[in-house]
Design a protein around this motif. Sequence first.
Motif: not given
Length: 120
Positions: A48, A106, A1, A3
Amino acid sequence: TKVDMSSSVSLISADRGNESLLSKGGSFVVANSGEIGFIFVKVISVAAIEMKSVHLLESNSPNIMVECGKWAGVSDVVRGAGAAARWSSLNWKFVVKKDENILANVSSNSKLIGLVTISM
């Protein structure tokens, strides 16, 4: 992920009037030498991307929680977002003190997708 706060974090002011700080590519640059005890930060939006799926039969429906010191902000859930989400118009304002970090977490339905720590 991943961000991305680089295009959406703006510096409001610092605690010393003779020094200027500039936001450049998501990092804060001190334009004059000396120590700054804290800065004020305003987060307008966060994105994200490349989020891994944390559910077997449904798409991610993520939200983001950002923490710094005693301050915390939690976004709304982006239902059915899947691998990418953006939270706009957050208008979060907080103080980052010397040696504090900004933590962005997240998750989807309480399952962690990813987190990132931004050091100042």
